[in-house]
Design a protein around this motif. Structure first.
Motif, PDB file in Angstrom:
ATOM      1  N   VAL A 368       0.833  -1.209   0.000  1.00 26.05           N
ATOM      2  CA  VAL A 368       0.000   0.000   0.000  1.00 26.05           C
ATOM      3  C   VAL A 368       0.867   1.258   0.000  1.00 26.05           C
ATOM      4  N   LEU A 369       1.860   1.292   0.886  1.00 24.81           N
ATOM      5  CA  LEU A 369       2.683   2.500   0.999  1.00 24.81           C
ATOM      6  C   LEU A 369       3.583   2.686  -0.216  1.00 24.81           C
ATOM      7  N   THR A 370       4.105   1.600  -0.757  1.00 23.91           N
ATOM      8  CA  THR A 370       4.961   1.710  -1.946  1.00 23.91           C
ATOM      9  C   THR A 370       4.178   2.306  -3.110  1.00 23.91           C
ATOM     10  N   GLU A 371       2.940   1.871  -3.264  1.00 21.27           N
ATOM     11  CA  GLU A 371       2.109   2.412  -4.344  1.00 21.27           C
ATOM     12  C   GLU A 371       1.862   3.910  -4.155  1.00 21.27           C
ATOM     13  N   ILE A 372       1.559   4.328  -2.933  1.00 21.77           N
ATOM     14  CA  ILE A 372       1.312   5.749  -2.649  1.00 21.77           C
ATOM     15  C   ILE A 372       2.567   6.575  -2.900  1.00 21.77           C
ATOM     16  N   VAL A 373       3.702   6.112  -2.370  1.00 19.12           N
ATOM     17  CA  VAL A 373       4.950   6.876  -2.487  1.00 19.12           C
ATOM     18  C   VAL A 373       5.421   6.932  -3.936  1.00 19.12           C
ATOM     19  N   GLU A 374       5.351   5.833  -4.641  1.00 18.42           N
ATOM     20  CA  GLU A 374       5.790   5.850  -6.042  1.00 18.42           C
ATOM     21  C   GLU A 374       4.890   6.739  -6.894  1.00 18.42           C
ATOM     22  N   ARG A 375       3.591   6.731  -6.615  1.00 13.60           N
ATOM     23  CA  ARG A 375       2.679   7.623  -7.340  1.00 13.60           C
ATOM     24  C   ARG A 375       3.023   9.084  -7.046  1.00 13.60           C
ATOM     25  N   HIS A 376       3.322   9.372  -5.796  1.00 12.17           N
ATOM     26  CA  HIS A 376       3.701  10.738  -5.432  1.00 12.17           C
ATOM     27  C   HIS A 376       5.012  11.138  -6.110  1.00 12.17           C
ATOM     28  N   GLN A 377       5.961  10.219  -6.141  1.00  9.68           N
ATOM     29  CA  GLN A 377       7.253  10.536  -6.759  1.00  9.68           C
ATOM     30  C   GLN A 377       7.105  10.836  -8.246  1.00  9.68           C
ATOM     31  N   ARG A 378       6.229  10.103  -8.934  1.00 11.07           N
ATOM     32  CA  ARG A 378       5.983  10.381 -10.351  1.00 11.07           C
ATOM     33  C   ARG A 378       5.366  11.772 -10.529  1.00 11.07           C
ATOM     34  N   ALA A 379       4.407  12.105  -9.665  1.00 13.39           N
ATOM     35  CA  ALA A 379       3.771  13.418  -9.763  1.00 13.39           C
ATOM     36  C   ALA A 379       4.761  14.525  -9.406  1.00 13.39           C
ATOM     37  N   ARG A 380       5.586  14.279  -8.401  1.00 11.70           N
ATOM     38  CA  ARG A 380       6.575  15.287  -7.973  1.00 11.70           C
ATOM     39  C   ARG A 380       7.600  15.542  -9.068  1.00 11.70           C
ATOM     40  N   ASP A 385       9.824  24.226 -11.907  1.00  9.67           N
ATOM     41  CA  ASP A 385       9.898  25.532 -11.239  1.00  9.67           C
ATOM     42  C   ASP A 385       8.867  26.495 -11.812  1.00  9.67           C
ATOM     43  N   GLU A 386       8.586  26.354 -13.100  1.00 12.50           N
ATOM     44  CA  GLU A 386       7.577  27.214 -13.720  1.00 12.50           C
ATOM     45  C   GLU A 386       6.190  26.946 -13.130  1.00 12.50           C
ATOM     46  N   MET A 387       5.900  25.678 -12.820  1.00 14.34           N
ATOM     47  CA  MET A 387       4.610  25.351 -12.192  1.00 14.34           C
ATOM     48  C   MET A 387       4.532  25.957 -10.797  1.00 14.34           C
ATOM     49  N   VAL A 388       5.629  25.895 -10.057  1.00 12.13           N
ATOM     50  CA  VAL A 388       5.650  26.508  -8.725  1.00 12.13           C
ATOM     51  C   VAL A 388       5.374  28.004  -8.851  1.00 12.13           C
ATOM     52  N   ASP A 389       6.040  28.641  -9.810  1.00 11.41           N
ATOM     53  CA  ASP A 389       5.831  30.081 -10.020  1.00 11.41           C
ATOM     54  C   ASP A 389       4.370  30.376 -10.340  1.00 11.41           C
ATOM     55  N   ALA A 390       3.752  29.497 -11.127  1.00 15.82           N
ATOM     56  CA  ALA A 390       2.354  29.719 -11.530  1.00 15.82           C
ATOM     57  C   ALA A 390       1.417  29.605 -10.325  1.00 15.82           C
ATOM     58  N   PHE A 391       1.627  28.602  -9.477  1.00 16.10           N
ATOM     59  CA  PHE A 391       0.786  28.454  -8.284  1.00 16.10           C
ATOM     60  C   PHE A 391       0.980  29.611  -7.314  1.00 16.10           C
ATOM     61  N   MET A 392       2.188  30.183  -7.283  1.00 11.55           N
ATOM     62  CA  MET A 392       2.503  31.234  -6.322  1.00 11.55           C
ATOM     63  C   MET A 392       2.322  32.634  -6.898  1.00 11.55           C
ATOM     64  N   ALA A 393       1.919  32.734  -8.147  1.00  9.45           N
ATOM     65  CA  ALA A 393       1.717  34.046  -8.761  1.00  9.45           C
ATOM     66  C   ALA A 393       0.489  34.720  -8.153  1.00  9.45           C
ATOM     67  N   VAL A 394       0.607  36.010  -7.880  1.00  6.83           N
ATOM     68  CA  VAL A 394      -0.534  36.778  -7.364  1.00  6.83           C
ATOM     69  C   VAL A 394      -1.432  37.096  -8.545  1.00  6.83           C
ATOM     70  N   ARG A 395      -2.521  36.326  -8.653  1.00  9.34           N
ATOM     71  CA  ARG A 395      -3.417  36.458  -9.789  1.00  9.34           C
ATOM     72  C   ARG A 395      -4.798  36.016  -9.397  1.00  9.34           C
ATOM     73  N   PRO A 396      -5.844  36.411 -10.141  1.00  7.79           N
ATOM     74  CA  PRO A 396      -7.189  35.896  -9.853  1.00  7.79           C
ATOM     75  C   PRO A 396      -7.228  34.387 -10.142  1.00  7.79           C
ATOM     76  N   LEU A 397      -8.162  33.711  -9.491  1.00  7.22           N
ATOM     77  CA  LEU A 397      -8.348  32.283  -9.746  1.00  7.22           C
ATOM     78  C   LEU A 397      -9.501  32.116 -10.738  1.00  7.22           C
ATOM     79  N   PRO A 398      -9.225  31.632 -11.942  1.00  9.53           N
ATOM     80  CA  PRO A 398     -10.244  31.658 -12.999  1.00  9.53           C
ATOM     81  C   PRO A 398     -11.462  30.786 -12.745  1.00  9.53           C
TER      82      PRO A 398
END
Length: 402
Positions: A368-380, A385-398
């Motif tokens: 169970v834990l291996t599946e969760i961690v490996e799925r998280h690692q793929r997503a991570r 860095d551009e995605m981080v910038d986009a989430f942290m940009a001061v902007r309206p939420l569409p």
């Protein structure tokens, strides 16, 4: 004033200490959550509220709701009442970036917050308290900021909707309307009160004393004019572990005095260390927790070697007496992360009766834990860095309330 006394927030120091920086039970025992509810003055999350969540969202309750991981609340019913009348709310949660790698316990509030965001289709603000960790962990400003961005990648990997989510670092965002609200809160909280709530001493530097308003004011929509301009009456729901409750008891005490709604809270139990509920997950002991950077081999080794077992010390005794499920960490971890209720109950019954051995339970947990961690690692790995910038940009939420 909240029900709990603000003169002693360490919850009977001789019995147990629960505050934002320390969690400890008497003589290394277990935390008594009933006493916490009584002393903090919050309410236990009951079946009726969970059924209302299902009814209002048309979704099954999250496993963390069904199994009491999130077990206490403050005015959660008010949030559901408002939502039922067509009045939306927003979510606020956070992370103190004190380490580069998160463990599974750190993921729990984000996994649950994602469920709430998806189920209610509401906006979310996520605070990265890099300033707090700079002051409490003796990190440099620059290192705290670096850890905040690294932690943001793990948070984004949980799958939040960028069109409804704003992630901010205190070092980057505090100012303007946010700072004005901090000053409003600060003027309402005396030095004696903040010492009583948080237990500060004469040896603590003044940065610690001045921090609580920083964590308080994301509870107020006017702190985010780029998101909620014209929506200053919007209610806020905060999913968090119960050790963060002192911040928000203070906030709820102050809010009506400065013209804002009290934030509502939904609060979780603590995630136990591998060595048992009396153990403590520690960044200095990598074997006390499963980290999202662990390999499958690491997870297997940690579970087999370090996960405290409630099984008997011989197969013969185990077959005769069965396992003590109250202390067994593999069973507790499966209670957090095994989705299938029927399978969990079957494992509990078979293991408790001695028909299933410790090794078999640990093997299932490793899967169970291996599946969760490996799925998280793929997503991570896909978070740039551009995605981080986009989430942290001061902007309206569409799609804030779509």
């Amino acid at each position: 004033m909240e029900n709990a006394s603000m003169s002693e927030e360490k919850v009977e120091e001789e019995e147990q200490i629960v505050n934002p920086w320390e969690v400890a039970a008497k003589d290394g025992g277990k935390i008594d959550y009933d006493k916490l509810i009584d002393k903090f003055g919050c309410q236990r999350l009951d079946k009726a509220l969970i059924e209302r969540v299902e009814s209002l969202t048309g979704r099954p309750a999250h496993v963390f709701l069904r199994r009491g991981v999130f077990f206490a609340h403050r005015d959660f019913g008010d949030i559901l009442d408002a939502f039922q009348k067509g009045n939306k709310f927003y979510l606020y949660t956070g992370r103190g970036p004190s380490s580069e790698s998160l463990h599974l316990g750190h993921l729990i509030p984000f996994m649950f917050t994602k469920y709430l965001q998806d189920a209610f289709k509401v906006p979310l603000v996520i605070q990265l308290t890099d300033d707090e960790k700079c002051m409490w962990k003796n990190l440099s400003v620059e290192e705290s900021q670096r850890l905040a961005r690294e932690n943001a990648k793990d948070i984004i990997a949980c799958g939040f909707d960028i069109s409804r989510t704003f992630i901010f670092s205190d070092f980057d965002y505090v100012g303007g309307a946010f700072y004005k609200n901090m000053v409003r809160v600060s003027k309402c909280v005396t030095y004696n009160k903040v010492v009583g709530i948080f237990g500060f001493t004469g040896e603590d530097h003044i940065g610690k004393v001045s921090f609580p308003p920083v964590q308080a004011v994301p509870s107020f929509p006017s702190s985010f004019p780029h998101l909620f301009s014209g929506k200053e009456n919007l209610r806020c729901l905060i999913p968090c572990a119960i050790d963060q409750d002192p911040y928000f008891r203070m906030t709820r005490d102050v809010a009506p005095r400065i013209g804002y709604h009290k934030p509502s809270l939904i609060e979780s139990t603590f995630f136990p260390a591998l060595q048992g509920e009396t153990g403590k997950m520690s960044a200095s002991d990598p074997n006390s927790a499963i980290y999202v950077t662990d390999s499958g081999k690491d997870i297997k080794t940690k579970i087999n070697r370090y996960a405290f077992s409630g099984g008997q010390d011989s197969i013969e005794k185990h077959r005769k007496y069965g396992a003590n499920l109250e202390v067994d960490i593999p069973i507790k971890y499966l209670g957090f992360f095994l989705e299938d209720d029927d399978e969990l109950e079957n494992i509990r019954a078979e293991y408790g009766a001695g028909r299933m051995l410790t090794g078999e339970v640990k093997q299932r947990l490793v899967q169970v834990l291996t599946e969760i961690v490996e799925r998280h690692q793929r997503a991570r790995a896909a978070v740039t860095d551009e995605m981080v910038d986009a989430f942290m940009a001061v902007r309206p939420l569409p799609r804030m309330f779509d």
